[in-house]
Design an enzyme around this catalytic site. Structure first.
Site, mmCIF file in Angstrom:
data_model
loop_
_atom_site.group_PDB
_atom_site.id
_atom_site.type_symbol
_atom_site.label_atom_id
_atom_site.label_comp_id
_atom_site.label_asym_id
_atom_site.label_seq_id
_atom_site.Cartn_x
_atom_site.Cartn_y
_atom_site.Cartn_z
ATOM 1 N N LYS A 144 0.921 -1.140 -0.153
ATOM 2 C CA LYS A 144 0.022 0.005 -0.008
ATOM 3 C C LYS A 144 0.803 1.269 0.091
ATOM 4 C CE LYS A 144 -3.776 2.449 2.361
ATOM 5 N NZ LYS A 144 -4.654 2.350 3.405
ATOM 6 N N LYS B 35 -2.214 -1.580 -3.790
ATOM 7 C CA LYS B 35 -2.931 -0.300 -3.886
ATOM 8 C C LYS B 35 -2.262 1.069 -3.856
ATOM 9 C CE LYS B 35 -6.043 1.912 -0.521
ATOM 10 N NZ LYS B 35 -6.632 2.099 0.662
HETATM 11 C C1 PBG Z 1 -7.705 3.309 5.204
HETATM 12 C C2 PBG Z 1 -7.812 3.097 3.988
HETATM 13 C C3 PBG Z 1 -7.645 4.092 2.805
HETATM 14 C C4 PBG Z 1 -8.300 3.623 1.757
HETATM 15 C C5 PBG Z 1 -8.629 2.374 2.039
HETATM 16 N N1 PBG Z 1 -8.574 2.056 3.249
HETATM 17 C C6 PBG Z 1 -7.245 5.661 2.913
HETATM 18 C C7 PBG Z 1 -5.934 5.869 3.522
HETATM 19 O O1 PBG Z 1 -4.951 5.108 3.734
HETATM 20 O O2 PBG Z 1 -5.497 6.971 3.571
HETATM 21 C C8 PBG Z 1 -8.358 4.258 0.390
HETATM 22 C C9 PBG Z 1 -9.257 3.789 -0.556
HETATM 23 C C10 PBG Z 1 -9.466 4.617 -1.515
HETATM 24 O O3 PBG Z 1 -8.878 5.647 -1.806
HETATM 25 O O4 PBG Z 1 -10.524 4.186 -2.382
HETATM 26 N N2 PBG Z 1 -6.468 2.915 5.915
#
Ligand code: PBG
Length: 322
Positions: free
Chosen positions: A194, A247
């Site tokens: 991520k 991601k």
């Molecule tokens: C929370 C989380 C996030 C997303 C999914 N779970 C945001 C972040 O880490 O700030 C992003 C999903 C998206 O942008 O569609 N940890």
């Protein structure tokens, strides 16, 4: 010329015969945003066509998705500021609207695959994914909270937990607490790679979950790096993850490909909020054809090696496929 590649493109039927990749509704997980209350369905400003639902309208939404063939959902809660604190206490309060909502969804639709997100940010007054102390994000102390949150979500009937927090060791920690408590059937889809990304902006609007200070770069990965994804994947495999996720998706197709070539576990990709909103915004301006852009985006993610795609396009895709 005895070689003419254009011969294999000469008609729709021939093109269909040689088509290597096609996306099916079976590949998709639809993210949904849950809010407290009744009869609410509020569009997210920065995500046209995507809503925050109260539980009653969400059940209706799920029902209509099921009719279209979408049967996997990832439900995220949007909490008011008043329920947030520094240790995300609300995340494991069994009476909180999110856990009650998950229970209701699973009771009404036991056949669906229900996924949830494990991270502190929707419940944290600091807007970070871990406990904050003197401006730092504490790793090991956060694991305790993630484990409580995971058990509460497992108890509510979730099929797949999605740790999205990027704390070290969390997959193993969560796996152990699940197993010790008899939840051996609950799966973990780790947010393996991520990246700290600008493309999460609209999601943070949907949840009002933007960090109150700083950024997430001490836990989410640097987008300049590819090899780190292999370290994260090694650890997640050792720690018992059932799926590996990358991601965002579009700027990370190389990472998806690398994980799919190096690991036999199913690879998922999260086609995130900003990637969705870019297409929608350009379409509103009449700058591209949204349906064609959507199909190209989803197909490219699958072609790069993702079997599963989490995407806000899921329902729209299913509608055009019918
Ligand atoms: C929370 C989380 C996030 C997303 C999914 N779970 C945001 C972040 O880490 O700030 C992003 C999903 C998206 O942008 O569609 N940890």
């Amino acid at each position: 010329m005895n070689r003419r590649p254009r011969r294999n493109r000469k008609s729709n039927v021939v093109r269909n015969l040689i088509q290597e990749t096609s996306v099916s509704v079976n590949d998709l997980i639809f993210p949904l945003f849950l809010i407290e209350g009744k009869k609410k369905k509020v569009e997210v400003n920065s995500m046209p066509g995507i809503y925050r639902f109260s539980i009653d309208t969400m059940l209706t939404e799920i029902e209509s998705c099921l009719k279209l063939g979408i049967s996997s959902f990832d439900v995220f809660p949007a909490y008011p500021e008043s329920l947030k604190d520094s240790v995300a206490s609300e995340s494991y309060n069994p009476e909180t609207f999110y856990l009650k909502g998950l229970r209701e969804i699973k009771k009404r639709f036991p056949e669906i695959c229900l996924m949830s997100d494990v991270a502190m940010d929707p419940y944290s007054s600091d807007g970070h994914d871990g406990i904050v102390k003197e401006g730092k994000i504490l790793n090991d102390e956060t694991l305790e909270i993630l484990s409580r949150m995971s058990l509460a979500q497992a108890e509510a009937g979730v099929d797949i937990l999605g740790p999205s927090d990027m704390m070290d060791g969390r997959v193993g920690f969560i796996r152990n607490s699940l197993d010790e408590n008899g939840y051996t059937d609950v799966s973990i889809m780790s947010y393996t790679a991520k990246y700290a990304s600008a493309f999460y902006g609209p999601f943070r609007d949907a949840l009002d979950s933007a960090p109150k200070f700083g950024d997430k770069k001490t836990y989410q990965m640097d987008y300049s790096n590819a090899k780190e994804a292999l370290i994260e994947a090694d650890l997640d495999v050792e720690e018992g993850a059932d799926f590996l996720m990358v991601k965002p998706a579009l700027s990370y197709l190389d990472i998806i490909k690398s994980l799919s070539e190096n690991y036999p576990l199913p690879i998922a990709a999260y086609n995130v909020s900003g990637e969705y909103s870019m297409v929608k915004a350009a379409a509103e301006k009449g700058w591209l054809e949204p349906e064609r852009a959507m199909l190209e985006v989803l197909t490219s993610i699958k072609r790069s090696g993702a079997k599963i795609i989490l995407t806000y396009f899921a329902k729209e895709f299913a509608q055009i496929k019918l």
